[in-house]
Write a protein that holds these residues in place. Structure first.
Motif, PDB file in Angstrom:
ATOM      1  N   THR A  72       0.868  -1.205   0.020  1.00  0.00           N
ATOM      2  CA  THR A  72      -0.086   0.067   0.008  1.00  0.00           C
ATOM      3  C   THR A  72       0.953   1.180  -0.114  1.00  0.00           C
ATOM      4  O   THR A  72       1.793   1.170   0.513  1.00  0.00           O
ATOM      5  N   MET A  73       0.309   2.285  -0.629  1.00  0.00           N
ATOM      6  CA  MET A  73       1.206   3.532  -0.754  1.00  0.00           C
ATOM      7  C   MET A  73       1.677   4.397   0.636  1.00  0.00           C
ATOM      8  O   MET A  73       2.289   4.828   0.756  1.00  0.00           O
ATOM      9  N   GLN A  74       0.502   4.122   1.556  1.00  0.00           N
ATOM     10  CA  GLN A  74       0.663   4.802   2.801  1.00  0.00           C
ATOM     11  C   GLN A  74       0.870   6.451   2.430  1.00  0.00           C
ATOM     12  O   GLN A  74       0.088   7.140   1.464  1.00  0.00           O
ATOM     13  N   SER A  75       2.111   6.922   3.014  1.00  0.00           N
ATOM     14  CA  SER A  75       2.256   8.447   2.787  1.00  0.00           C
ATOM     15  C   SER A  75       2.602   8.943   1.539  1.00  0.00           C
ATOM     16  O   SER A  75       2.682   9.794   1.288  1.00  0.00           O
ATOM     17  N   GLU A 166      -8.897  -3.325   1.423  1.00  0.00           N
ATOM     18  CA  GLU A 166      -9.925  -2.759   2.155  1.00  0.00           C
ATOM     19  C   GLU A 166      -9.423  -3.224   3.612  1.00  0.00           C
ATOM     20  O   GLU A 166      -9.819  -2.456   4.696  1.00  0.00           O
ATOM     21  N   LYS A 167      -8.660  -4.210   3.691  1.00  0.00           N
ATOM     22  CA  LYS A 167      -8.375  -4.658   5.041  1.00  0.00           C
ATOM     23  C   LYS A 167      -7.436  -3.882   5.720  1.00  0.00           C
ATOM     24  O   LYS A 167      -7.477  -3.453   6.719  1.00  0.00           O
ATOM     25  N   VAL A 168      -6.481  -3.234   4.809  1.00  0.00           N
ATOM     26  CA  VAL A 168      -5.227  -2.100   5.462  1.00  0.00           C
ATOM     27  C   VAL A 168      -6.167  -0.933   5.822  1.00  0.00           C
ATOM     28  O   VAL A 168      -5.915  -0.380   6.565  1.00  0.00           O
ATOM     29  N   PHE A 202     -11.816   8.710   3.643  1.00  0.00           N
ATOM     30  CA  PHE A 202     -11.077   8.935   2.401  1.00  0.00           C
ATOM     31  C   PHE A 202      -9.414   8.746   2.629  1.00  0.00           C
ATOM     32  O   PHE A 202      -8.742   8.315   1.748  1.00  0.00           O
ATOM     33  N   TYR A 203      -9.089   9.595   3.701  1.00  0.00           N
ATOM     34  CA  TYR A 203      -7.636   9.511   3.907  1.00  0.00           C
ATOM     35  C   TYR A 203      -7.012   7.867   3.995  1.00  0.00           C
ATOM     36  O   TYR A 203      -6.018   7.846   3.534  1.00  0.00           O
ATOM     37  N   PHE A 204      -7.874   7.304   5.016  1.00  0.00           N
ATOM     38  CA  PHE A 204      -7.356   5.914   5.272  1.00  0.00           C
ATOM     39  C   PHE A 204      -7.389   5.029   3.648  1.00  0.00           C
ATOM     40  O   PHE A 204      -6.301   4.362   3.544  1.00  0.00           O
ATOM     41  N   LYS A 270       9.609   9.933  -1.802  1.00  0.00           N
ATOM     42  CA  LYS A 270       8.753  10.101  -0.810  1.00  0.00           C
ATOM     43  C   LYS A 270       8.477   8.722  -0.262  1.00  0.00           C
ATOM     44  O   LYS A 270       8.167   7.757  -0.815  1.00  0.00           O
ATOM     45  N   SER A 271       8.435   8.700   0.966  1.00  0.00           N
ATOM     46  CA  SER A 271       8.263   7.323   1.483  1.00  0.00           C
ATOM     47  C   SER A 271       7.124   6.806   2.086  1.00  0.00           C
ATOM     48  O   SER A 271       6.109   7.820   2.748  1.00  0.00           O
ATOM     49  N   GLY A 272       6.954   5.816   2.585  1.00  0.00           N
ATOM     50  CA  GLY A 272       5.536   5.335   3.217  1.00  0.00           C
ATOM     51  C   GLY A 272       5.942   4.061   4.254  1.00  0.00           C
ATOM     52  O   GLY A 272       7.035   3.373   4.109  1.00  0.00           O
ATOM     53  N   VAL A 273       5.007   4.031   5.232  1.00  0.00           N
ATOM     54  CA  VAL A 273       5.374   3.122   6.334  1.00  0.00           C
ATOM     55  C   VAL A 273       5.091   1.598   5.857  1.00  0.00           C
ATOM     56  O   VAL A 273       5.252   0.806   6.640  1.00  0.00           O
ATOM     57  N   SER A 274       4.644   1.396   4.664  1.00  0.00           N
ATOM     58  CA  SER A 274       4.788   0.117   4.148  1.00  0.00           C
ATOM     59  C   SER A 274       5.998  -0.360   3.737  1.00  0.00           C
ATOM     60  O   SER A 274       6.244  -1.513   3.381  1.00  0.00           O
TER      61      SER A 274
END
Length: 319
Positions: A72-75, A166-168, A202-204, A270-274
């Motif tokens: 997932t993209m996350q941030s 959806e689960k994430v 929406f954000y999540f 740009k990083s994400g916590v995934s």
């Protein structure tokens, strides 16, 4: 130093070999970090995965490692929602509500919201700023907003099958009391209006949009090409908005390790916590990385070291 632009079978082979060598050199770095556990679904990630896709502006794709593992993209999605908000409303509207300054605080900190005046988020790359930006995306329902973001990302990534996990998204919603606190604080101080739970839903969901490394590399190539599709030349992001997004990636994109990354690697990311990282080297390439094992700043341990080595070997720094 290797030739950067692949324009023959021989040079393509050398580039591929060097990329595989770098991947192998940095796999062990994953042992220095841990996967994110505060979002339970992310805790299921394999910390040993490491992959990188490169999309050169000359059209070639070079990949190595675990490049087809979905994440997932996350941030990382914050860059795309910022671009869309700027396209929807313009700079004056967006930056009246969200600042342009980096912060040395963690990405989910509430400290600066309480201590600066006016009480608006310092930048769009921290959680508070991204939530505020999420409130700006046009659409009268969560589904409409999400479909707009998905359509945008599908076009940038050249992948019409991209959707969200959806689960994430549900996992994030159940463990996001701090994000709710940020949102209620901002609404109290008139950063935005609207239903908090709808904005956060929406954000999540846009943070839970699922991609793989090549998707990020294709997106990064658009930014590297000044907002234009590499193949068709179509303007997907206005050049000035692409420049603004790249500037935020340099100053704020790697959380509170952005300055160090700018020195060591020297290009917008740009990083994400995934464990994903979106990289863009202007006029040269887009990069997509996956390495779920994170350092204490929330960045991929092996992914960051891999990008630093790539920059050193191929002279990718823009500075």
């Amino acid at each position: 130093m290797s030739k950067l632009i692949v324009n023959s079978a021989d040079s393509s082979t050398v580039f591929q070999q060097e990329l595989e060598e770098l991947i192998n050199n940095h796999r062990q770095d994953a042992n220095l970090g841990k996967v994110a556990t505060y979002i339970p679904e992310l805790a299921k990630s394999n910390p040993k995965h490491l992959g990188v896709s490169i999309r050169l502006l000359s059209g070639e794709i070079v990949e190595a490692g675990d490049v087809r593992v979905p994440f997932t993209m996350q941030s990382i999605s914050k860059v795309l929602t910022l671009a869309l908000a700027l396209m929807d409303h313009g700079e004056e509207y967006v930056f009246k509500r969200v600042g342009m300054e980096p912060t040395g605080d963690p990405f989910n900190s509430i400290v600066k919201l309480e201590t600066i005046h006016p009480n608006k988020p310092l930048n769009p790359m921290i959680n508070a700023g991204a939530i505020a930006v999420s409130s700006m995306i046009r659409g009268n329902k969560v589904e409409k907003k999400l479909e707009r973001v998905l359509t945008f990302i599908r076009k940038l990534s050249k992948n019409s099958e991209i959707s969200y996990n959806e689960k994430v998204a549900e996992s994030e919603s159940k463990t996001s009391d701090l994000n709710r606190a940020l949102a209620y604080f901002m609404r109290e101080h008139e950063v935005f209006e609207g239903d908090i739970e709808e904005i956060l839903e929406f954000y999540f969901k846009h943070c839970a949009i699922e991609v793989h490394c090549l998707d990020l590399a294709n997106i990064g190539a658009v930014f590297a090409n000044n907002g234009q599709d590499v193949e068709t030349g179509e303007t997907l992001i206005p050049p000035k908005i692409a420049r603004i997004c790249k500037t935020f990636m340099v100053t704020c994109g790697m959380y509170n390790a952005s300055g160090e990354f700018a020195i060591q690697a020297g290009f917008p990311a740009k990083s994400g916590v995934s464990g994903g990282i979106l990289g863009t080297v202007p006029t040269k390439m887009g990069i997509g990385v996956l390495g779920p094992s994170l350092d204490d700043k929330g960045n991929s341990v092996a992914g960051v070291k891999l990008l630093e080595s790539m920059s050193d070997r191929w002279n990718l720094s823009i500075f």
